[in-house]
Design a protein around this motif. Structure first.
Motif, PDB file in Angstrom:
ATOM      1  N   GLU A 162     101.551  -0.801  99.015  1.00 27.63           N
ATOM      2  CA  GLU A 162     102.926  -0.378  99.291  1.00 27.63           C
ATOM      3  C   GLU A 162     103.891  -1.523  99.037  1.00 27.63           C
ATOM      4  OE1 GLU A 162     105.505   1.580 102.981  1.00 27.63           O
ATOM      5  OE2 GLU A 162     103.317   1.480 103.089  1.00 27.63           O
ATOM      6  N   THR A 163     103.500  -2.719  99.468  1.00 31.71           N
ATOM      7  CA  THR A 163     104.382  -3.880  99.314  1.00 31.71           C
ATOM      8  C   THR A 163     103.794  -4.964  98.416  1.00 31.71           C
ATOM      9  OG1 THR A 163     103.418  -5.005 101.241  1.00 31.71           O
ATOM     10  CG2 THR A 163     105.254  -3.480 101.643  1.00 31.71           C
ATOM     11  N   GLY A 164     102.470  -4.952  98.216  1.00 33.04           N
ATOM     12  CA  GLY A 164     101.806  -5.998  97.448  1.00 33.04           C
ATOM     13  C   GLY A 164     101.440  -7.207  98.276  1.00 33.04           C
ATOM     14  N   ASN A 165     101.794  -7.215  99.557  1.00 34.72           N
ATOM     15  CA  ASN A 165     101.549  -8.388 100.400  1.00 34.72           C
ATOM     16  C   ASN A 165     100.067  -8.690 100.568  1.00 34.72           C
ATOM     17  OD1 ASN A 165     104.291  -8.768 100.788  1.00 34.72           O
ATOM     18  ND2 ASN A 165     104.348  -7.611 102.706  1.00 34.72           N
ATOM     19  N   SER A 166      99.264  -7.645 100.778  1.00 33.14           N
ATOM     20  CA  SER A 166      97.833  -7.856 100.983  1.00 33.14           C
ATOM     21  C   SER A 166      97.169  -8.423  99.723  1.00 33.14           C
ATOM     22  CB  SER A 166      97.157  -6.544 101.387  1.00 33.14           C
ATOM     23  OG  SER A 166      95.781  -6.731 101.607  1.00 33.14           O
ATOM     24  N   LEU A 167      97.597  -7.949  98.565  1.00 29.64           N
ATOM     25  CA  LEU A 167      97.044  -8.469  97.306  1.00 29.64           C
ATOM     26  C   LEU A 167      97.384  -9.949  97.142  1.00 29.64           C
ATOM     27  CD1 LEU A 167      97.945  -5.494  94.937  1.00 29.64           C
ATOM     28  CD2 LEU A 167      95.681  -6.065  95.848  1.00 29.64           C
ATOM     29  N   ARG A 168      98.644 -10.292  97.386  1.00 34.45           N
ATOM     30  CA  ARG A 168      99.052 -11.696  97.255  1.00 34.45           C
ATOM     31  C   ARG A 168      98.324 -12.575  98.259  1.00 34.45           C
ATOM     32  NH1 ARG A 168     103.964  -9.062  96.052  1.00 34.45           N
ATOM     33  NH2 ARG A 168     104.567  -8.982  98.252  1.00 34.45           N
ATOM     34  N   ALA A 169      98.125 -12.070  99.483  1.00 35.01           N
ATOM     35  CA  ALA A 169      97.442 -12.846 100.509  1.00 35.01           C
ATOM     36  C   ALA A 169      95.997 -13.129 100.134  1.00 35.01           C
ATOM     37  CB  ALA A 169      97.500 -12.111 101.845  1.00 35.01           C
ATOM     38  N   ASN A 170      95.412 -12.264  99.286  1.00 38.71           N
ATOM     39  CA  ASN A 170      94.029 -12.445  98.853  1.00 38.71           C
ATOM     40  C   ASN A 170      93.942 -12.994  97.427  1.00 38.71           C
ATOM     41  OD1 ASN A 170      92.024 -11.260 100.989  1.00 38.71           O
ATOM     42  ND2 ASN A 170      93.775  -9.860 100.972  1.00 38.71           N
ATOM     43  N   ASN A 171      95.046 -13.608  96.975  1.00 43.05           N
ATOM     44  CA  ASN A 171      95.085 -14.293  95.673  1.00 43.05           C
ATOM     45  C   ASN A 171      94.727 -13.367  94.512  1.00 43.05           C
ATOM     46  OD1 ASN A 171      95.674 -16.896  96.882  1.00 43.05           O
ATOM     47  ND2 ASN A 171      93.546 -16.886  97.593  1.00 43.05           N
ATOM     48  N   LEU A 172      95.302 -12.177  94.560  1.00 43.53           N
ATOM     49  CA  LEU A 172      95.092 -11.199  93.498  1.00 43.53           C
ATOM     50  C   LEU A 172      96.419 -10.928  92.792  1.00 43.53           C
ATOM     51  CD1 LEU A 172      92.900  -8.692  95.529  1.00 43.53           C
ATOM     52  CD2 LEU A 172      92.081 -10.217  93.730  1.00 43.53           C
ATOM     53  N   ARG A 173      96.336 -10.651  91.510  1.00 45.29           N
ATOM     54  CA  ARG A 173      97.538 -10.297  90.751  1.00 45.29           C
ATOM     55  C   ARG A 173      97.339  -8.931  90.107  1.00 45.29           C
ATOM     56  NH1 ARG A 173      96.215 -11.235  85.366  1.00 45.29           N
ATOM     57  NH2 ARG A 173      94.574 -12.816  85.071  1.00 45.29           N
ATOM     58  N   ILE A 174      98.437  -8.241  89.946  1.00 41.59           N
ATOM     59  CA  ILE A 174      98.410  -6.891  89.398  1.00 41.59           C
ATOM     60  C   ILE A 174      98.393  -6.943  87.869  1.00 41.59           C
ATOM     61  CG2 ILE A 174      99.692  -4.724  89.193  1.00 41.59           C
ATOM     62  CD1 ILE A 174     100.768  -5.263  92.030  1.00 41.59           C
ATOM     63  N   VAL A 175      97.442  -6.239  87.289  1.00 43.15           N
ATOM     64  CA  VAL A 175      97.343  -6.132  85.834  1.00 43.15           C
ATOM     65  C   VAL A 175      98.096  -4.896  85.346  1.00 43.15           C
ATOM     66  CG1 VAL A 175      95.752  -5.787  83.899  1.00 43.15           C
ATOM     67  CG2 VAL A 175      95.144  -7.343  85.777  1.00 43.15           C
ATOM     68  N   ASP A 176      97.976  -3.800  86.098  1.00 47.06           N
ATOM     69  CA  ASP A 176      98.618  -2.559  85.665  1.00 47.06           C
ATOM     70  C   ASP A 176      98.780  -1.630  86.866  1.00 47.06           C
ATOM     71  OD1 ASP A 176      99.752  -0.698  84.000  1.00 47.06           O
ATOM     72  OD2 ASP A 176      97.889  -0.095  83.012  1.00 47.06           O
ATOM     73  N   VAL A 177      99.778  -0.774  86.800  1.00 43.53           N
ATOM     74  CA  VAL A 177      99.953   0.296  87.784  1.00 43.53           C
ATOM     75  C   VAL A 177      99.307   1.555  87.212  1.00 43.53           C
ATOM     76  CG1 VAL A 177     101.588   1.744  89.034  1.00 43.53           C
ATOM     77  CG2 VAL A 177     102.091  -0.691  88.683  1.00 43.53           C
ATOM     78  N   ILE A 178      98.317   2.062  87.923  1.00 39.32           N
ATOM     79  CA  ILE A 178      97.565   3.224  87.453  1.00 39.32           C
ATOM     80  C   ILE A 178      98.249   4.535  87.840  1.00 39.32           C
ATOM     81  CG2 ILE A 178      95.406   4.508  87.776  1.00 39.32           C
ATOM     82  CD1 ILE A 178      93.959   1.892  87.944  1.00 39.32           C
ATOM     83  N   LEU A 179      98.765   4.574  89.070  1.00 34.45           N
ATOM     84  CA  LEU A 179      99.317   5.832  89.573  1.00 34.45           C
ATOM     85  C   LEU A 179     100.307   5.534  90.684  1.00 34.45           C
ATOM     86  CD1 LEU A 179      99.031   9.038  89.736  1.00 34.45           C
ATOM     87  CD2 LEU A 179      97.384   8.608  91.574  1.00 34.45           C
ATOM     88  N   GLU A 180     101.441   6.237  90.672  1.00 33.41           N
ATOM     89  CA  GLU A 180     102.359   6.237  91.807  1.00 33.41           C
ATOM     90  C   GLU A 180     102.114   7.509  92.599  1.00 33.41           C
ATOM     91  OE1 GLU A 180     106.472   5.654  91.091  1.00 33.41           O
ATOM     92  OE2 GLU A 180     106.229   3.514  90.651  1.00 33.41           O
ATOM     93  N   SER A 181     102.124   7.378  93.909  1.00 36.92           N
ATOM     94  CA  SER A 181     101.789   8.523  94.748  1.00 36.92           C
ATOM     95  C   SER A 181     102.775   8.660  95.899  1.00 36.92           C
ATOM     96  CB  SER A 181     100.367   8.370  95.304  1.00 36.92           C
ATOM     97  OG  SER A 181     100.031   9.454  96.146  1.00 36.92           O
ATOM     98  N   THR A 182     103.083   9.906  96.244  1.00 39.63           N
ATOM     99  CA  THR A 182     103.886  10.212  97.420  1.00 39.63           C
ATOM    100  C   THR A 182     103.147  11.238  98.270  1.00 39.63           C
ATOM    101  OG1 THR A 182     105.070  11.904  96.147  1.00 39.63           O
ATOM    102  CG2 THR A 182     106.107   9.745  96.317  1.00 39.63           C
ATOM    103  N   THR A 183     103.562  11.360  99.496  1.00 39.58           N
ATOM    104  CA  THR A 183     102.961  12.335 100.395  1.00 39.58           C
ATOM    105  C   THR A 183     103.362  13.739  99.977  1.00 39.58           C
ATOM    106  OG1 THR A 183     103.112  10.706 102.180  1.00 39.58           O
ATOM    107  CG2 THR A 183     102.694  12.982 102.823  1.00 39.58           C
TER     108      THR A 183
END
Length: 289
Positions: A162-183
């Protein structure tokens, strides 16, 4: 008529219960029960993981429920998507399934994952994405804590953010966005063909959308000298034209507007300087167009 209504258990639970309360449906969870009570006797709430919701709705175990577009696609569920509800755990915006790798990984695009290993909870979504990009890779189901698996156990992950914070905290970077999702509010096809159940589900949809429309907005009403009304209309933003009502004193008028909550702190001092009195700000639960 009883409507078996699926409520997402987990990260979306708290925000869903708050939204339902704004819509007028109060659900109460007693201890560890998976069957919360509701102030609407026509609704029988059942707490189900969002990942499983679409399957149970398709099978008719549930008449309707709330889940993400992502899990509908993951399960290839044949359900009625009654409406889109743009809210998530922490915000009013879509969430994203992203392909991520460790910061130091040489992977730059999905093509670089040919023959590699990927961990994810969304196995089918990931396989479809790889197929669309002409990449063959091993996709394994992750039971959780997916972020910690790269690079020790896998080369990449596909994870919801949702925010990318957890990925950054685990030293991960985004390569691509696969899917956007809403409720989505979804319904079983047979249930939605039933006129009584359909009306109930449509009413829930309308009220939930109204609750989302109300988020971040507030009502403001005040009295103003009539000779200031036109100048004020040019100053105060509103969803539409302000409501103007006469007062017993013919030289004064009462105005009411719905505006963004974030700008009220700036608007109220301006109104006072223009001669407004008796200002009242009030919260909104629903705005239905």
């Amino acid at each position: 008529m009883k409507l078996n209504f699926g409520l997402p258990k987990g990260s979306l639970q708290d925000s869903t219960f708050k939204l339902l309360a704004m819509a007028g449906y109060e659900f109460y969870v007693n201890g560890r029960s998976y069957f919360p009570s509701c102030n609407d006797c026509d609704l029988k709430g059942i707490l189900i993981r969002a990942q499983e919701m679409a399957t149970y709705v398709e099978d008719g175990v549930l008449d309707a429920g709330l889940t993400g577009r992502d899990w509908i696609e993951e399960c290839s569920a044949d359900v009625v998507e009654v409406c889109e509800l743009v809210y998530a755990k922490s915000s009013l915006r879509p969430v994203k399934w992203v392909l991520a790798v460790p910061d130091q990984s040489p992977v730059k695009t999905v093509k670089d994952l040919q023959g590699k290993r990927i961990a994810t909870e969304a196995v089918n979504i990931t396989k479809k994405y790889l197929e669309q990009n002409g990449v063959t890779a091993e996709v394994e189901f992750s039971w959780g804590a997916t972020e910690v698996k790269a690079p020790a156990l896998v080369d990449a992950i596909v994870e919801l953010t949702e925010t990318g914070n957890s990925l950054r905290a685990n030293n991960l970077r985004i390569v691509d966005v696969i899917l956007e999702s809403t409720t989505r509010l979804i319904a079983n096809k047979k249930s939605y063909d039933d006129p009584e159940k359909r009306q109930k589900i449509d009413n829930i949809a309308m009220l939930l959308q109204g609750a989302i429309n109300a988020k971040g907005k507030a009502g403001l009403k005040f009295n103003i000298p009539k000779n200031k009304v036109e100048a004020l209309r040019a100053t105060v933003p509103a969803m539409k034209q302000p409501t103007i009502s006469p007062l017993l004193d013919a030289d004064w008028a009462a105005l009411e507007v719905i505006i963004d909550e974030s700008i009220i702190r700036n608007i109220i001092p301006e109104l006072k300087m223009m001669g407004a009195t008796d200002l009242i700000e009030y919260p909104l639960n629903k705005v239905i167009f």
